[in-house]
Motif scaffolding. Structure first.
Motif: not given
Lengths: 409, 409
Positions: A82-84, A20, A86-87, A80
């Motif tokens: 990429x998700x972070x 993150x 996007x978040x 992970x």
């Protein structure tokens, strides 16, 4: 708009919370108005865990299957990250090596990048996305997953930067730059603020683990500046480019060492033809070796990574008829220590000084074939840190301002 | 030479030592002279671990990136199984879903297989290899990794068996067959020795977790016999084929239940047109829902998986103008319990009996819209095991030889 390639490895991808934090750093770069391509390594000790699993089911896992296994490590990180991203409100997309258009040869476990098709990444950058690419991996002509070997994520980053014409390739790692020696073991090792590609290449190819030589070659070939810096601090890091202020003045720029080396001795043969034949057998398998300096024609010793021992013995044995050796012996628990500098060739006293220093301290060593940019010795594993520290002091690297004076005396 | 597709999931791929044991089972089948294709799931709790990692970096991970993440689970298993097979002297090769030619639609997280290109697998079988395929995954037209949703590895196995014209598809799992109800919770649940595809489909589509309905559909369509059996024992398992001795005689074949259900109620609208509009909104996202039986036109309640709640609320809200509801309410902690049998339609007493039994035991329930093959009720999560046990007894499944007599009384 410029393009920046960032590579994150080490502890920066060691946990969800670090990922993150890394995402924020990526977004900072994007917010400066740059296109950003991020290359990541596997999380923390994933690779070791997977390697251990493999060893539980197989004594000698096939390399294609090892690549299938190990490549999952980076795949987890890209998803992970990429998700972070996007978040945090950024648009992003993750790509495996193959999806990113990275094509390699078929040398599983130690593949070379052959070509990169830039289209998949450029298309997503054009759509405003941050592109997250799995380091260390590619795809072979057969469509199989390959891995690039140690330091492969750096190579991915530099090769992408080169292919995409990036303005810069930032290598974020656990240390805040390139050091005169490994600061984990050599107390007085100091950070180097700028280096030429050639100096970096010399350090890297003789074992400075912070960057893989292949990555530096890619950057040099396309003139992409690289920065080695810490993911944890805001320190400036080490800048690597065509020119640098220091290399000419300091003939010795660092002391590097590599552990887990093993030697193979061919008894009853020698000479440069034999050396050439051995290299021809090992190179296609991406096995690197060095030859001991030798004056006798009846014996030849080469030094290689311990993990390559079995394969090398097999490859050399296959050539027994041609090489005409009587027998092979191997000796493990060795290490390599090298004095590095672009201009060592023009300072022949350095080899003599290195040898005298080691001998004076009672360290058992054998010199390795000359290189224009290094003086290298094989020592016992147990002596390697002491030898490096000794040479670091002897060549004036402990006290930065004295370097020139001491080194060429 | 026949071809057998074997699928291993659950604890059979839970550890390195289990994978080695599984390898022996694969080799046994190969040594019977068969071509063998093996489909495997992720090891043990890998999927949960990865899902937890995702939740640490994102509150609502994008499904494409979840697929990128979760697909690594099966990729680890195929590499390890292939290594274990090679270690035991067999030739083998591992394939990701994409490498195995499995093409899906783009519904990430719950994709459907569109086509399978059999060439990559057939080529390796022809070369004498055992082919190990990652279950649960495929590749979209864009070249992205997709996953098939729950039970996806069974679907992979059945779809491959169908496409390759396999003689049989063996589903190895933690239980030794298909039961009249979930034996973990319903003490008197008994193993069923043979079932028709339709009976299995009815059980599976109402929640018998042992097989996914899609996998049964693939097998039925191409007439591939399936066997559900234990990877730990040599028990015969449950045989699934076009015909079976028992379905006609026993109208009720099992009691199944599904937990983690949530209802959404649309206030101020109702009727079959609204139902149709809702299904049209949810189906393209592969969200399944059931409607409560209702006599009033001013309210409509649907039941769905809790994990689909957020997305469903959004999709329904987008249609507010068309559906003309006043407001939406949701209720969680529900479960579904169903009485299953191919011929329930011809035994209308079954619904009345089920309702009476539940009511008599003070279980709060709502009946769900009729299906020709099941009577289904929504109950509170906390009541679901008691309700299932009650119905298991009421329909004579506790005492196999009494089934017919009790069920149609």
């Amino acid at each position: 708009m410029s393009m920046i390639v960032q590579k994150f490895g080490g502890t920066s991808v060691g946990s969800a919370s670090n990922i993150k934090r890394m995402a924020s750093r990526v977004i900072e770069e994007k917010n400066r108005g740059n296109d950003v391509v991020v290359v990541v390594s596997a999380m923390g000790n994933t690779t070791d865990t997977l390697t251990r699993l493999a060893s539980e089911v197989s004594t000698q896992p096939q390399k294609r299957e090892m690549d299938m296994l190990l490549s999952t490590g980076e795949q987890v990180t890209i998803a992970l990250l990429s998700m972070a991203l996007q978040e945090k409100g950024s648009e992003s997309i993750s790509f495996t090596g193959g999806q990113a258009g990275i094509h390699t040869d078929s040398v599983h476990g130690n593949a070379n990048i052959k070509t990169i098709d830039p289209k998949p990444i450029l298309q997503e950058l054009d759509a405003g996305k941050i592109v997250v690419v799995a380091g260390f991996q590619g795809v072979t002509d057969e469509g199989y997953i390959s891995t690039l070997g140690r330091g492969g994520s750096d190579t991915t980053a530099a090769a992408l930067a080169a292919q995409l014409g990036a303005e810069r390739c930032d290598i974020y790692t656990d240390v805040d730059g390139v050091y005169t020696s490994d600061p984990r073991y050599i107390k007085k090792a100091a950070k180097i603020s700028s280096l030429t590609y050639d100096d970096m290449l010399n350090l890297a190819s003789r074992g400075a683990g912070v960057l893989h030589p292949r990555s530096v070659k890619h950057a040099k070939k396309h003139g992409i500046p690289m920065v080695v810096r810490s993911s944890l601090t805001r320190e400036r890091g080490t800048f690597i480019n065509h020119s640098s202020k220091r290399s000419d003045r300091y003939p010795v720029i660092g002391i590097v060492f590599q552990e887990e080396r093993t030697s193979i001795t061919l008894h009853g043969c020698g000479g440069s033809e034999v050396q050439y034949a051995i290299r021809s057998a090992l190179t296609p398998r991406n096995i690197e070796c060095d030859f001991f300096k030798s004056t006798q024609e009846s014996e030849l010793t080469l030094l290689l990574q311990h993990r390559d021992l079995q394969e090398s013995l097999e490859l050399i044995s296959e050539k027994k008829e041609q090489l005409k050796f009587d027998r092979l012996t191997a000796k493990k628990d060795l290490a390599k220590v090298a004095v590095i500098g672009s201009n060592i060739l023009t300072h022949p006293v350095i080899q003599g000084k290195a040898a005298r220093e080691l001998a004076a301290s009672g360290i058992d060593f054998k010199l390795i074939e000359d290189s224009p940019v290094s003086v290298t010795a094989a020592v016992k594993q147990q002596d390697v840190h002491r030898a490096a520290e000794l040479l670091h002091t002897a060549f004036g690297l402990d006290v930065p301002e004295m370097r020139t004076v001491v080194a060429i005396q």
